[in-house]
Write an enzyme that holds these catalytic residues in place. Structure first.
Site, mmCIF file in Angstrom:
data_model
loop_
_atom_site.group_PDB
_atom_site.id
_atom_site.type_symbol
_atom_site.label_atom_id
_atom_site.label_comp_id
_atom_site.label_asym_id
_atom_site.label_seq_id
_atom_site.Cartn_x
_atom_site.Cartn_y
_atom_site.Cartn_z
ATOM 1 N N HIS A 13 0.813 -1.216 0.000
ATOM 2 C CA HIS A 13 0.000 0.000 0.000
ATOM 3 C C HIS A 13 0.848 1.269 0.000
ATOM 4 O O HIS A 13 0.316 2.375 0.060
ATOM 5 C CB HIS A 13 -0.908 -0.035 1.245
ATOM 6 N N LYS A 24 3.258 4.476 -1.121
ATOM 7 C CA LYS A 24 3.367 5.404 -2.251
ATOM 8 C C LYS A 24 4.667 6.182 -2.080
ATOM 9 O O LYS A 24 4.737 7.130 -1.292
ATOM 10 C CB LYS A 24 2.181 6.379 -2.310
ATOM 11 N N ASP A 44 17.197 9.800 -8.302
ATOM 12 C CA ASP A 44 18.653 10.000 -8.223
ATOM 13 C C ASP A 44 19.201 9.878 -6.814
ATOM 14 O O ASP A 44 20.297 10.376 -6.525
ATOM 15 C CB ASP A 44 19.042 11.369 -8.814
ATOM 16 N N HIS A 104 -9.084 11.232 1.677
ATOM 17 C CA HIS A 104 -8.134 10.130 1.515
ATOM 18 C C HIS A 104 -6.854 10.374 2.311
ATOM 19 O O HIS A 104 -5.873 9.654 2.170
ATOM 20 C CB HIS A 104 -7.811 9.950 0.021
ATOM 21 N N LYS A 162 -3.909 10.752 5.214
ATOM 22 C CA LYS A 162 -3.333 9.964 6.299
ATOM 23 C C LYS A 162 -2.258 10.832 6.957
ATOM 24 O O LYS A 162 -1.061 10.592 6.830
ATOM 25 C CB LYS A 162 -2.698 8.675 5.769
ATOM 26 N N ASP A 197 1.061 18.874 19.065
ATOM 27 C CA ASP A 197 1.655 20.084 19.628
ATOM 28 C C ASP A 197 2.151 20.992 18.514
ATOM 29 O O ASP A 197 1.455 21.193 17.525
ATOM 30 C CB ASP A 197 2.751 19.715 20.639
#
Length: 425
Positions: free
Chosen positions: A115, A117, A122, A295, A297, A302
């Site tokens: 899952h 991404k 380089d 979508h 996450k 603080d």
């Protein structure tokens, strides 16, 4: 794979919101790549975004850049032979994580998905977040366009991310020897300090790092003294995280959750709303994002701690999927993320109040809370019983060849079984 679980200083970090910012930066980085591009993604569709990525990779490969891409077999099941062959013909190596055949038209390889991404260019520039390569991450997709985030990174942390993705693709090639040779040949990443951000790259797998991302959340929540803001698309965390959020609210921390109000899957809202009574009773504030499917996450604690990545706070991400998050300690980045979240809550969210909760018979709510409590407490152990296999990476062109051969055989059988006009007569 060793996460490190340690802070690395001297980095620069930039927030990328939605596909408009993310795709522009990633495609530009690929166009400017000199030596190597490595991409990991859960979803790659052959829509305008996927085709744009395809074109950028082909152009880079044609000028000599080494390009490796890893996609998930469940999230990206329908890539055409033409799409794959267009990449392999110029030297782009595409691998599929846990490719599974359809049985009666259904994909059964549901659990333990890749899952993550991630993009590394380089060995000097990295992108980590929750944005897939599909048009539904662009605002012009319409009411179902997703609200999401990623980060762009430079500095010493990129070296760790680079080694991680090299190890990941080595699993599908020639093992440790291949990895050592490729890593030795790779140019050294820029280890000089380029900024002031302390960063940590944290992953979740099904072997050595089964709970690392959740553990970092718990550490930060326990340390929080002022505010906690969590924006998460699929929210149904384990018992420990719920308990720490309630404890934080009870000791006076301003705890806010931004969850889906217009979910892409209705069960998502149903599952999260089952926790509303329990959380709000302790002083947790809940906001539902109502413009489009959320979508995100991301989280901040603080005035310094932030995280952006691929991991949801649900059973799949916390107990089954392979995930990756970046955690940063920096006041400026924390303030930027707070401003974005504050604007989101004020302009695009509805705060849930007592009147919004279902007017249920208190006895039923007590029974339901009892079962939810024990499910949250034990589901990480239960899910650990599900099938756990060695991850297999399959070259996409090999899959395309098999499918092409099967299609020819099916076409041949269809031709043999065809009824000619003469036979009808």
């Amino acid at each position: 794979m060793d996460n490190g679980d340690r802070w690395i200083g001297g980095n620069c970090i930039a927030l990328l919101e939605n596909g408009e910012e993310f795709f522009a930066r990633v495609f530009d980085a690929i166009r400017q790549a000199k030596r190597e591009v490595i991409i990991e993604t859960f979803i790659l569709f052959e829509d305008k975004v996927g085709l744009a990525l395809h074109a950028a990779m082909r152009a880079a490969a044609q000028r000599g850049v080494k390009i490796d891409m890893l996609v998930d077999g469940f999230g990206s099941p329908d890539l055409s032979r033409e799409f794959i062959e267009g990449l392999s013909s110029v030297g782009v190596r595409t691998r599929v994580f846990d490719h599974g055949k359809r049985i009666l038209g259904q994909r059964l390889n549901v659990f333990r998905r890749m899952h993550r991404k991630i993009v590394v260019v380089d060995g000097e520039l990295a992108f980590v977040g929750g944005i897939n390569y599909s048009a539904d991450h662009l605002l012009d997709f319409g009411p179902k366009a997703k609200q999401d985030y990623a980060v762009e990174l430079r500095g010493p942390i990129v070296a760790q991310i680079h080694q991680f993705v090299l190890r990941a693709i080595a699993l599908g090639d020639k093992g440790p020897r291949w990895f050592r040779r490729r890593l030795k040949q790779a140019p050294p990443a820029d280890r000089e300090a380029v900024g002031q951000v302390d960063a940590m790259f944290v992953t979740r797998d099904n072997r050595r790092h089964t709970g690392d991302i959740e553990r970092q959340y718990l550490i930060a929540i326990r340390a929080a003294r002022q505010r906690i803001v969590i924006a998460n698309a699929y929210f149904f965390p384990g018992y420990r995280l719920i308990k720490e959020l309630r404890r934080a609210a009870r000791r006076g921390v301003d705890v806010r959750l931004i969850l889906q109000g217009e979910p892409d899957m209705p069960i998502v809202k149903t599952a999260a709303s089952m926790l509303y009574h329990h959380l709000m009773h302790s002083g947790v504030h809940i906001y539902e994002y109502c413009e489009r499917p959320l979508h995100a996450k991301i989280a901040l604690m603080d005035d310094r701690w932030t995280t952006v990545g691929s991991s949801n706070l649900d059973p799949l991400s916390l107990s089954l999927n392979l995930e990756a998050n970046v955690i940063a300690r920096d006041k400026a980045f924390n303030q930027l993320l707070w401003e974005r979240m504050d604007r989101l809550m004020r302009e695009s969210c509805k705060e849930i109040g007592p009147a919004d909760l279902e007017n249920e018979w208190s006895g039923w709510r007590l029974v339901r809370s009892f079962f939810i409590f024990h499910f949250l407490r034990w589901y990480p152990s239960w899910l650990g019983w599900l099938p756990r296999h060695v991850p297999r990476l399959t070259p996409a062109e090999a899959i395309a060849l098999v499918e092409k051969r099967e299609q020819r055989e099916n076409d041949k059988k269809s031709g043999d079984n065809a009824v000619t006009p003469t036979e009808v007569a």
